[in-house]
Structure formats: structure tokens, C-alpha cells
Scaffold this motif. Sequence first.
Motif, mmCIF file in Angstrom:
data_model
loop_
_atom_site.group_PDB
_atom_site.id
_atom_site.type_symbol
_atom_site.label_atom_id
_atom_site.label_comp_id
_atom_site.label_asym_id
_atom_site.label_seq_id
_atom_site.Cartn_x
_atom_site.Cartn_y
_atom_site.Cartn_z
ATOM 1 N N MET A 169 46.968 41.473 38.977
ATOM 2 C CA MET A 169 48.077 41.712 38.082
ATOM 3 C C MET A 169 48.167 43.322 38.220
ATOM 4 O O MET A 169 47.454 44.304 38.077
ATOM 5 C CB MET A 169 47.678 41.437 36.473
ATOM 6 C CG MET A 169 47.465 39.798 36.346
ATOM 7 S SD MET A 169 46.844 39.331 34.661
ATOM 8 C CE MET A 169 48.338 40.077 33.816
ATOM 9 N N LYS A 170 49.331 43.744 37.916
ATOM 10 C CA LYS A 170 49.825 45.276 38.215
ATOM 11 C C LYS A 170 49.288 45.859 37.120
ATOM 12 O O LYS A 170 48.737 47.170 37.239
ATOM 13 C CB LYS A 170 51.254 45.338 38.205
ATOM 14 C CG LYS A 170 51.858 46.801 38.594
ATOM 15 C CD LYS A 170 53.205 46.885 38.580
ATOM 16 C CE LYS A 170 53.640 48.255 39.032
ATOM 17 N NZ LYS A 170 53.309 48.817 40.414
ATOM 18 N N LYS A 171 49.060 45.357 35.959
ATOM 19 C CA LYS A 171 48.505 45.961 34.772
ATOM 20 C C LYS A 171 46.918 46.707 34.996
ATOM 21 O O LYS A 171 46.645 47.437 34.277
ATOM 22 C CB LYS A 171 48.846 45.436 33.505
ATOM 23 C CG LYS A 171 48.006 44.258 33.338
ATOM 24 C CD LYS A 171 48.243 43.690 31.974
ATOM 25 C CE LYS A 171 47.303 42.407 31.561
ATOM 26 N NZ LYS A 171 47.429 41.763 30.286
ATOM 27 N N HIS A 172 46.334 45.936 35.757
ATOM 28 C CA HIS A 172 44.901 46.243 36.193
ATOM 29 C C HIS A 172 44.945 47.269 37.324
ATOM 30 O O HIS A 172 43.676 47.244 37.906
ATOM 31 C CB HIS A 172 44.197 45.072 36.203
ATOM 32 C CG HIS A 172 43.964 44.313 34.885
ATOM 33 N ND1 HIS A 172 44.149 42.641 35.006
ATOM 34 C CD2 HIS A 172 43.977 44.547 33.804
ATOM 35 C CE1 HIS A 172 44.116 42.362 33.948
ATOM 36 N NE2 HIS A 172 43.922 43.451 32.977
ATOM 37 N N ASP A 173 45.683 47.708 37.934
ATOM 38 C CA ASP A 173 45.697 48.629 38.965
ATOM 39 C C ASP A 173 44.909 49.722 38.924
ATOM 40 O O ASP A 173 44.998 50.236 37.704
ATOM 41 C CB ASP A 173 46.889 48.929 39.699
ATOM 42 C CG ASP A 173 47.916 47.985 40.144
ATOM 43 O OD1 ASP A 173 47.361 46.797 40.636
ATOM 44 O OD2 ASP A 173 49.208 48.324 40.570
ATOM 45 N N GLY A 174 43.661 49.769 39.436
ATOM 46 C CA GLY A 174 42.817 50.844 39.133
ATOM 47 C C GLY A 174 41.704 50.430 38.187
ATOM 48 O O GLY A 174 40.971 51.291 37.896
ATOM 49 N N GLU A 175 41.861 49.385 37.399
ATOM 50 C CA GLU A 175 41.052 49.113 36.569
ATOM 51 C C GLU A 175 40.014 47.966 36.962
ATOM 52 O O GLU A 175 38.924 47.926 36.413
ATOM 53 C CB GLU A 175 41.854 48.566 35.062
ATOM 54 C CG GLU A 175 42.548 49.685 34.481
ATOM 55 C CD GLU A 175 43.242 49.228 33.276
ATOM 56 O OE1 GLU A 175 43.043 47.910 33.072
ATOM 57 O OE2 GLU A 175 43.981 50.044 32.708
ATOM 58 N N SER A 176 40.490 46.776 37.439
ATOM 59 C CA SER A 176 39.683 45.531 37.672
ATOM 60 C C SER A 176 38.592 46.217 39.062
ATOM 61 O O SER A 176 39.049 46.934 39.662
ATOM 62 C CB SER A 176 40.496 44.687 38.351
ATOM 63 O OG SER A 176 41.122 44.852 39.570
ATOM 64 N N ALA A 177 37.611 45.553 38.903
ATOM 65 C CA ALA A 177 36.356 45.872 39.818
ATOM 66 C C ALA A 177 37.045 45.466 41.268
ATOM 67 O O ALA A 177 36.548 46.199 42.075
ATOM 68 C CB ALA A 177 35.167 45.040 39.342
ATOM 69 N N ILE A 178 37.524 44.245 41.510
ATOM 70 C CA ILE A 178 37.882 43.701 42.875
ATOM 71 C C ILE A 178 39.447 43.073 42.570
ATOM 72 O O ILE A 178 39.987 42.858 41.360
ATOM 73 C CB ILE A 178 36.881 42.664 43.019
ATOM 74 C CG1 ILE A 178 36.955 41.429 42.118
ATOM 75 C CG2 ILE A 178 35.702 43.200 43.596
ATOM 76 C CD1 ILE A 178 35.736 40.460 42.369
ATOM 77 N N ARG A 179 40.117 42.946 43.579
ATOM 78 C CA ARG A 179 41.351 42.453 43.516
ATOM 79 C C ARG A 179 41.436 41.115 44.035
ATOM 80 O O ARG A 179 40.847 40.728 45.093
ATOM 81 C CB ARG A 179 42.488 43.288 44.343
ATOM 82 C CG ARG A 179 42.421 45.000 43.916
ATOM 83 C CD ARG A 179 42.960 44.952 42.356
ATOM 84 N NE ARG A 179 44.339 44.675 42.465
ATOM 85 C CZ ARG A 179 45.272 44.663 41.289
ATOM 86 N NH1 ARG A 179 44.489 44.891 40.244
ATOM 87 N NH2 ARG A 179 46.404 44.346 41.230
ATOM 88 N N ILE A 180 42.495 40.301 43.497
ATOM 89 C CA ILE A 180 42.657 39.014 44.073
ATOM 90 C C ILE A 180 44.182 38.922 44.454
ATOM 91 O O ILE A 180 44.962 39.732 44.075
ATOM 92 C CB ILE A 180 42.308 37.813 43.052
ATOM 93 C CG1 ILE A 180 43.108 37.906 41.871
ATOM 94 C CG2 ILE A 180 40.820 37.876 43.020
ATOM 95 C CD1 ILE A 180 42.826 36.772 40.888
ATOM 96 N N ASN A 181 44.600 37.820 45.421
ATOM 97 C CA ASN A 181 45.719 37.792 45.843
ATOM 98 C C ASN A 181 46.474 36.646 44.938
ATOM 99 O O ASN A 181 47.031 35.626 45.575
ATOM 100 C CB ASN A 181 45.647 37.303 47.358
ATOM 101 C CG ASN A 181 45.142 38.356 48.038
ATOM 102 O OD1 ASN A 181 45.833 39.593 48.390
ATOM 103 N ND2 ASN A 181 44.021 38.119 48.673
ATOM 104 N N GLN A 182 46.822 37.214 43.709
ATOM 105 C CA GLN A 182 47.287 36.375 42.642
ATOM 106 C C GLN A 182 47.668 37.182 41.712
ATOM 107 O O GLN A 182 46.885 37.729 40.670
ATOM 108 C CB GLN A 182 46.656 35.334 42.260
ATOM 109 C CG GLN A 182 47.128 34.301 41.124
ATOM 110 C CD GLN A 182 48.508 33.992 41.496
ATOM 111 O OE1 GLN A 182 49.480 34.544 40.907
ATOM 112 N NE2 GLN A 182 48.740 32.923 42.357
#
Length: 258
Positions: A169-182
Motif C-alpha cells: 500500500m502506498k501509505k506504507h511507503d518507507g514504513e513497512s519492513a518489506i514490500r509485497i506486490n499487492q
Amino acid sequence: MSAPQSFTPIPHIDIHRAGDRLKTRVAWLDSKHSFSFGQHYDPDNTHHGLLLVNNDDIVSPGQGFETHPHRDMEIVTWVTKGSLVHQDSIGHSGVIYPGLAQRMSAGKGIMHSEKNDSWRLTGDAHQVPVRFVQMWVVPDTPGIDPGYEQVEIEDELLRGGLVPVASGMKKHDGESAIRINQKSAALHVARLQPGRPITVPEAPFLHVFVAQGTVQMEEVGELYEGDAVRLSSSGGQRIQSFEHAEVLIWEMHSRLGQ
């Protein structure tokens, strides 16, 4: 032609108790499935939102899942006890343990294995089972290149609160530990501490899973280890614990096939 209408689920809270889960037991594996999986199929219990798999697995020392294929799935693995060795066909290998976020994008095809590292990469052998929760969500786009990511987040978890662990999700850019393709889903984890409640995000679809301990959830009541709550068009409930506990929360703004 009128514009397509977005789907808004009817507000609903559905409690699923740990003891009611589908089960697979063999000599080296004790697996409990929140949704239909493998030989266990229930047409009324195939997914919630974008979440297709929520398997709670215990694997004996020196045992595990031999090399097997996956395709077009975002797979997040969360270890609660012990450690798990991962190896895959695109050259990644490592040990997953509590406090480490791990994601594998199967994409157009990948082979991997997961085993209890009783042989130790370093040190003496041990006899500790590994327990982990493996979760699958569908990706936005099929046929992408497979990928792998893992990040240590123990320090963030120890601070308390709800930590975005895996998100597209865009709102977690730079916040989430890892990125998923969803882009419509995010996994949050909280290690609850006595007297420090958390608040469930608001979303069309939510899946709350008690990975460890016992918690109290508003509008639901007491939840025990292995219990899950599926929420539709809801959120905002407070969750608290009077002991140390851990919850996994999927926030989803779309559903399978939408």
C-alpha cells in the motif's frame, strides 16, 4: 454505459476458533489451516479478502518441506518459535527466526524448501520444534519475476504498537519492513504489552490472528492462541492483553476477484 461500482461489504464480524481449523498431521508436521488447503476443501471457506492461506505450522527438528514449486503468490512467513531454513531456486538462502520479516514473491515460478534447522548453521544440534505462520495473498500482476526479501524488525516490535511488516500500500511507503506486490493489502504485527492496547485499522476486509497468548478485543471478547477474527467493512476495535501476546492483522482494501 455506467461506471463500474465498487464493492462495499456488509459490516460483519466472524470469529473462528483455533480448535475448529482444518488439520494436517504427519510424523514431522502439525499444521492447522484457517482456510481450505491441500486435501482439505470447503467451498464456504476458501479465503477472506485477498488472503488465501493462513497456515499455523509446527515442524520437528531436522524435518521440513522439501523443494516444491509456487507460482503467482505473495508468501509471507512469520516465525514465532525456533528457526526455519529457507533455500530457493533464485539463489536465496537464510534462517528465519522470531522478529525477522520474510517475503517470497513466487511470480512466474520459483522452487523452494523450508526446514527446521536442527542441524544448526553454527553451533550444536538442538531438538526445538519450529512454529511459524505462513500467509499467502494474491499479487496485483501475474507472471512477474520471482523475488525474495527479509528484514530484521525485532527492535520495532519491542517498542510496542502496531508495526506494518509487509505492505504494497502506498501509505506504507518507507514504513513497512518489506514490500509485497499487492497494492491493496498490508500485514501488521503487534507484540502486545500489558496496559498498552492497539487499534485495528479500518478496511473493507480485515483478518486478525492471535499468534501467541490471550487477548481481549472490543466487540468480540476474549481470544486465545490460534483464534482468528474475520471482519468486513469494519475496524477501529481496541485489542489489549494482560500478558505478553502477539497478533497478526491483515488490512485489505480489495477481495479476490474484485
